[in-house]
Design a protein around this motif. Structure first.
Motif, PDB file in Angstrom:
ATOM      1  N   ILE A  50       0.843  -1.210   0.000  1.00 43.79           N
ATOM      2  CA  ILE A  50       0.000   0.000   0.000  1.00 43.79           C
ATOM      3  C   ILE A  50       0.874   1.255   0.000  1.00 43.79           C
ATOM      4  O   ILE A  50       0.640   2.195  -0.773  1.00 43.79           O
ATOM      5  N   ALA A  51       1.879   1.274   0.850  1.00 40.51           N
ATOM      6  CA  ALA A  51       2.763   2.442   0.937  1.00 40.51           C
ATOM      7  C   ALA A  51       3.489   2.683  -0.386  1.00 40.51           C
ATOM      8  O   ALA A  51       3.654   3.828  -0.826  1.00 40.51           O
ATOM      9  N   SER A  52       3.909   1.603  -1.036  1.00 37.50           N
ATOM     10  CA  SER A  52       4.618   1.739  -2.320  1.00 37.50           C
ATOM     11  C   SER A  52       3.694   2.310  -3.390  1.00 37.50           C
ATOM     12  O   SER A  52       4.082   3.175  -4.187  1.00 37.50           O
ATOM     13  N   LEU A  53       2.446   1.825  -3.417  1.00 39.37           N
ATOM     14  CA  LEU A  53       1.489   2.322  -4.415  1.00 39.37           C
ATOM     15  C   LEU A  53       1.131   3.787  -4.147  1.00 39.37           C
ATOM     16  O   LEU A  53       0.923   4.561  -5.079  1.00 39.37           O
ATOM     17  N   ARG A  54       1.080   4.164  -2.865  1.00 37.25           N
ATOM     18  CA  ARG A  54       0.836   5.577  -2.529  1.00 37.25           C
ATOM     19  C   ARG A  54       1.975   6.445  -3.056  1.00 37.25           C
ATOM     20  O   ARG A  54       1.752   7.542  -3.574  1.00 37.25           O
ATOM     21  N   GLU A  55       3.200   5.917  -2.908  1.00 37.50           N
ATOM     22  CA  GLU A  55       4.367   6.651  -3.389  1.00 37.50           C
ATOM     23  C   GLU A  55       4.296   6.869  -4.896  1.00 37.50           C
ATOM     24  O   GLU A  55       4.832   7.858  -5.425  1.00 37.50           O
ATOM     25  N   MET A  56       3.626   5.946  -5.608  1.00 41.90           N
ATOM     26  CA  MET A  56       3.508   6.047  -7.071  1.00 41.90           C
ATOM     27  C   MET A  56       2.311   6.885  -7.492  1.00 41.90           C
ATOM     28  O   MET A  56       1.993   6.961  -8.680  1.00 41.90           O
ATOM     29  N   GLY A  57       1.613   7.495  -6.527  1.00 42.74           N
ATOM     30  CA  GLY A  57       0.566   8.447  -6.863  1.00 42.74           C
ATOM     31  C   GLY A  57      -0.842   7.900  -6.889  1.00 42.74           C
ATOM     32  O   GLY A  57      -1.773   8.616  -7.257  1.00 42.74           O
ATOM     33  N   LEU A  58      -1.046   6.626  -6.523  1.00 38.47           N
ATOM     34  CA  LEU A  58      -2.403   6.077  -6.532  1.00 38.47           C
ATOM     35  C   LEU A  58      -3.175   6.561  -5.314  1.00 38.47           C
ATOM     36  O   LEU A  58      -2.621   6.683  -4.216  1.00 38.47           O
ATOM     37  N   SER A  59      -4.458   6.827  -5.506  1.00 35.64           N
ATOM     38  CA  SER A  59      -5.310   7.225  -4.390  1.00 35.64           C
ATOM     39  C   SER A  59      -5.671   5.994  -3.557  1.00 35.64           C
ATOM     40  O   SER A  59      -5.509   4.848  -4.010  1.00 35.64           O
ATOM     41  N   LEU A  60      -6.183   6.217  -2.342  1.00 33.94           N
ATOM     42  CA  LEU A  60      -6.575   5.085  -1.497  1.00 33.94           C
ATOM     43  C   LEU A  60      -7.700   4.276  -2.146  1.00 33.94           C
ATOM     44  O   LEU A  60      -7.739   3.053  -2.034  1.00 33.94           O
ATOM     45  N   GLU A  61      -8.606   4.970  -2.837  1.00 38.53           N
ATOM     46  CA  GLU A  61      -9.694   4.263  -3.521  1.00 38.53           C
ATOM     47  C   GLU A  61      -9.136   3.373  -4.633  1.00 38.53           C
ATOM     48  O   GLU A  61      -9.573   2.225  -4.819  1.00 38.53           O
ATOM     49  N   GLN A  62      -8.178   3.893  -5.382  1.00 43.81           N
ATOM     50  CA  GLN A  62      -7.560   3.091  -6.449  1.00 43.81           C
ATOM     51  C   GLN A  62      -6.804   1.897  -5.851  1.00 43.81           C
ATOM     52  O   GLN A  62      -6.865   0.779  -6.385  1.00 43.81           O
ATOM     53  N   ILE A  63      -6.105   2.141  -4.751  1.00 41.78           N
ATOM     54  CA  ILE A  63      -5.345   1.058  -4.121  1.00 41.78           C
ATOM     55  C   ILE A  63      -6.281  -0.031  -3.608  1.00 41.78           C
ATOM     56  O   ILE A  63      -5.983  -1.227  -3.726  1.00 41.78           O
ATOM     57  N   LYS A  64      -7.430   0.365  -3.087  1.00 38.44           N
ATOM     58  CA  LYS A  64      -8.381  -0.632  -2.578  1.00 38.44           C
ATOM     59  C   LYS A  64      -8.834  -1.574  -3.703  1.00 38.44           C
ATOM     60  O   LYS A  64      -8.885  -2.790  -3.527  1.00 38.44           O
ATOM     61  N   VAL A  65      -9.153  -0.986  -4.877  1.00 39.26           N
ATOM     62  CA  VAL A  65      -9.556  -1.811  -6.024  1.00 39.26           C
ATOM     63  C   VAL A  65      -8.413  -2.742  -6.431  1.00 39.26           C
ATOM     64  O   VAL A  65      -8.609  -3.938  -6.674  1.00 39.26           O
ATOM     65  N   LEU A  66      -7.197  -2.192  -6.467  1.00 38.54           N
ATOM     66  CA  LEU A  66      -6.028  -2.980  -6.881  1.00 38.54           C
ATOM     67  C   LEU A  66      -5.757  -4.127  -5.902  1.00 38.54           C
ATOM     68  O   LEU A  66      -5.467  -5.253  -6.319  1.00 38.54           O
ATOM     69  N   MET A  67      -5.870  -3.841  -4.600  1.00 38.42           N
ATOM     70  CA  MET A  67      -5.615  -4.877  -3.600  1.00 38.42           C
ATOM     71  C   MET A  67      -6.667  -5.980  -3.683  1.00 38.42           C
ATOM     72  O   MET A  67      -6.365  -7.164  -3.466  1.00 38.42           O
ATOM     73  N   GLU A  68      -7.898  -5.607  -4.002  1.00 41.05           N
ATOM     74  CA  GLU A  68      -8.954  -6.621  -4.166  1.00 41.05           C
ATOM     75  C   GLU A  68      -8.627  -7.544  -5.333  1.00 41.05           C
ATOM     76  O   GLU A  68      -8.830  -8.754  -5.257  1.00 41.05           O
ATOM     77  N   LYS A  69      -8.118  -6.953  -6.432  1.00 47.61           N
ATOM     78  CA  LYS A  69      -7.722  -7.767  -7.584  1.00 47.61           C
ATOM     79  C   LYS A  69      -6.555  -8.673  -7.219  1.00 47.61           C
ATOM     80  O   LYS A  69      -6.493  -9.845  -7.632  1.00 47.61           O
ATOM     81  N   LEU A  70      -5.604  -8.149  -6.440  1.00 42.75           N
ATOM     82  CA  LEU A  70      -4.476  -8.970  -5.988  1.00 42.75           C
ATOM     83  C   LEU A  70      -4.964 -10.127  -5.126  1.00 42.75           C
ATOM     84  O   LEU A  70      -4.513 -11.269  -5.269  1.00 42.75           O
ATOM     85  N   ASP A  71      -5.900  -9.842  -4.216  1.00 47.04           N
ATOM     86  CA  ASP A  71      -6.442 -10.881  -3.336  1.00 47.04           C
ATOM     87  C   ASP A  71      -7.127 -11.981  -4.142  1.00 47.04           C
ATOM     88  O   ASP A  71      -7.129 -13.151  -3.752  1.00 47.04           O
ATOM     89  N   GLN A  72      -7.722 -11.580  -5.290  1.00 39.64           N
ATOM     90  CA  GLN A  72      -8.433 -12.546  -6.141  1.00 39.64           C
ATOM     91  C   GLN A  72      -7.486 -13.283  -7.091  1.00 39.64           C
ATOM     92  O   GLN A  72      -7.914 -14.163  -7.831  1.00 39.64           O
ATOM     93  N   GLY A  73      -6.211 -12.907  -7.076  1.00 45.13           N
ATOM     94  CA  GLY A  73      -5.242 -13.541  -7.974  1.00 45.13           C
ATOM     95  C   GLY A  73      -5.421 -13.122  -9.420  1.00 45.13           C
ATOM     96  O   GLY A  73      -4.969 -13.799 -10.344  1.00 45.13           O
ATOM     97  N   ASP A  74      -6.082 -11.958  -9.645  1.00 41.59           N
ATOM     98  CA  ASP A  74      -6.372 -11.486 -11.007  1.00 41.59           C
ATOM     99  C   ASP A  74      -5.209 -10.612 -11.487  1.00 41.59           C
ATOM    100  O   ASP A  74      -5.300  -9.384 -11.517  1.00 41.59           O
TER     101      ASP A  74
END
Length: 342
Positions: A50-74
């Protein structure tokens, strides 16, 4: 680990960790007796991500979607999501570059005239607004994601309509390869690559090819056909590459999907930016004989496409110190080859 221990280990404040938890990005275990948060190694990995993605400029809402995809193995969706982020950042970067250029021009006028004239300010800010609108308003009205599965069955029709035959399509690609004549290992970029038909031919000729397209599905097929080609999601108005990166640039049947004049001019500026000194550019597509006399084009088969004013295109290359040659495949399809003098 407790929160202070984790915060110290990852150099993240406890406040930030609590915020990520409140946003649903972290779910640490709670002690049954004391209610304290206890973080596992997986939580630490997740927090670092999460901290790394924040450093790359992603918003918390964007990170939440991305983490959900990661959790799903997508991983495919994660890849596309990251590409979208890179594309958005390049668009912002391009806009800031235009802002800086406008400020430079305003400062130069101020230094020359020793006063700030409102006319200059209004003119430059108006031009800047027009540029920003041109970059941000382009839309894929042809829905290339939808037609990607069948594109290679009829590339001539789907790229240029009935104004281009299939044999002419193949001839144009071969023509570009012949004119560009890449040297072994030379870096090239195909802009609006589609399924990679032109980039693939150049790669077979020995070039090290990169390719960019705004269509996720077109790029997916390009990767399947030519895995060695380095592809990126993006468009010609904000090329996702650094300055002076490529020895040559090509674009076949792509620029006529940009609005005439401003968007096509912005695309040329982007090409000029990423091209190495003495590099070369080859563009093919719908063109017409326009120029200063204001001659316009009409044809029922254009289907929303915007043929390039060939006279203006050649004039732009001339003003930017390129030498050009051109070839007419038919009344509407032309190939322009340009070599930068320095």
């Amino acid at each position: 680990m407790k929160i202070n221990e984790l915060a110290h280990k990852l150099h993240i404040t406890p406040r930030a960790i609590r915020l990520y938890e409140a946003k649903g990005l972290l779910s640490p275990a709670r002690g049954e007796e004391n209610g304290y948060r206890y973080y596992s190694d997986h939580d630490a990995w997740r927090l670092q991500t999460i901290a790394s993605l924040r450093e790359m400029g992603l918003s918390l809402e964007q990170i939440k979607v991305l983490m959900e995809k990661l959790d799903q193995g997508d991983s495919a969706s994660v890849h596309h999501y990251l590409e979208l982020q890179r594309m958005a950042l390049y668009e912002k970067w391009t806009k800031w570059k235009h802002v800086i250029g406008t400020l430079d021009e305003l400062i130069e006028r101020l230094e020359t005239k020793q006063t700030l004239l409102l006319d200059d300010l209004f003119q430059l800010s108006g031009e800047l607004q027009h540029t920003h609108e041109s970059v941000s308003t382009w839309k894929d009205t042809w829905d290339f994601d939808r037609i990607a599965p069948g594109f290679d069955g009829s590339p001539a029709i789907l790229s240029s309509g009935s104004l281009l035959t299939q044999s002419e399509y193949e001839m144009v690609l071969d023509f570009i390869v012949q004119w560009v004549a890449p040297k072994q290992g030379e870096d090239g970029l195909d802009i609006g690559t589609g399924t990679g038909n032109l980039a693939g031919k150049l790669q077979l000729s020995g070039a090290s090819m990169s390719a960019v397209d705004q269509s996720k599905e077109m790029l997916s097929r390009c990767r399947e056909k030519f895995p060695a080609i380095a592809t990126k999601l993006g468009n010609a108005l904000a090329l996702p590459y650094v300055d002076k990166q490529f020895s040559f640039l090509v674009s076949a049947f792509a620029l006529h999907h940009l609005e005439a004049s401003k968007q096509q001019e912005l695309a040329l500026e982007e090409m000029d930016r990423v091209l190495k000194p003495s590099g070369r550019i080859c563009i093919a597509g719908l063109m017409y004989e326009g120029g200063a006399d204001g001659v316009t084009y009409t044809h029922d088969e254009l289907n929303g496409k915007h043929p390039i004013d060939r006279a203006k295109l050649l004039g732009w290359f001339y003003e930017h110190d390129y030498i050009t040659v051109q070839h007419a495949v038919n009344e509407w399809i032309h190939v322009v080859y340009a070599v930068r003098k320095h």
